[in-house]
Motif scaffolding. Structure first.
Motif, PDB file in Angstrom:
ATOM      1  N   GLN A   3       0.843  -1.190   0.000  1.00 21.91           N
ATOM      2  CA  GLN A   3       0.000   0.000   0.000  1.00 21.91           C
ATOM      3  C   GLN A   3       0.882   1.245   0.000  1.00 21.91           C
ATOM      4  N   LEU A   4       0.499   2.199  -0.832  1.00 15.96           N
ATOM      5  CA  LEU A   4       1.192   3.483  -0.903  1.00 15.96           C
ATOM      6  C   LEU A   4       0.181   4.577  -0.585  1.00 15.96           C
ATOM      7  N   GLU A   6      -0.235   8.625  -0.245  1.00 19.32           N
ATOM      8  CA  GLU A   6       0.344   9.940  -0.481  1.00 19.32           C
ATOM      9  C   GLU A   6      -0.370  10.994   0.357  1.00 19.32           C
ATOM     10  N   CYS A  22       4.983  10.003   0.758  1.00 18.11           N
ATOM     11  CA  CYS A  22       4.415   8.724   0.324  1.00 18.11           C
ATOM     12  C   CYS A  22       4.929   7.644   1.270  1.00 18.11           C
ATOM     13  N   GLY A 108       0.152   4.608  -5.849  1.00 21.91           N
ATOM     14  CA  GLY A 108      -0.740   5.208  -4.896  1.00 21.91           C
ATOM     15  C   GLY A 108      -1.959   5.790  -5.592  1.00 21.91           C
TER      16      GLY A 108
END
Length: 117
Positions: A3-4, A6, A22, A108
């Protein structure tokens, strides 16, 4: 799965600054690099900056050299993009990307940056 997330986008006047973050979580072992991409309205996504995980090698897109700085905190699994001297043409959605040498990549959801007076 990776999981990203931002954060840090927003509205800023020309000449202003913003800092994007991020944060990566999940199975990130062996990640090769993290990058920021920008997608302006009606245009293709383009590379803004990339930093490798191991050696810290940095690459910048030609339009942001000298104005943007990418950095990383490997302990926090977080990459940052410091954006200075922002211009209206920097407006767009900024996406974080993580990739591995195997070709695996994750993106993301993106964060909106608007540069306008």
């Amino acid at each position: 799965q990776v999981q990203l997330v931002e954060s840090g986008g927003g509205l800023v006047q020309p000449g202003g600054s913003l800092r994007l973050s991020c944060a990566a979580s999940g199975f990130i072992s062996g990640m090769y690099a993290m990058s920021w991409y920008r997608q302006a309205p009606g245009k293709e996504r383009e590379l803004v900056a990339q930093i490798t995980t191991a050696g810290g090698t940095i690459t910048y897109g030609s339009s942001v050299k000298g104005r943007f700085t990418i950095s990383r905190d490997n302990f926090k699994n977080t990459v940052y993009l410091q954006m200075n001297s922002l211009k209206p043409e920097d407006t767009g959605v900024f996406f974080c990307r993580a990739n591995w040498a195997t070709g695996t990549e994750y993106w993301g959801q993106g964060t909106q940056v608007t540069v306008s007076s």
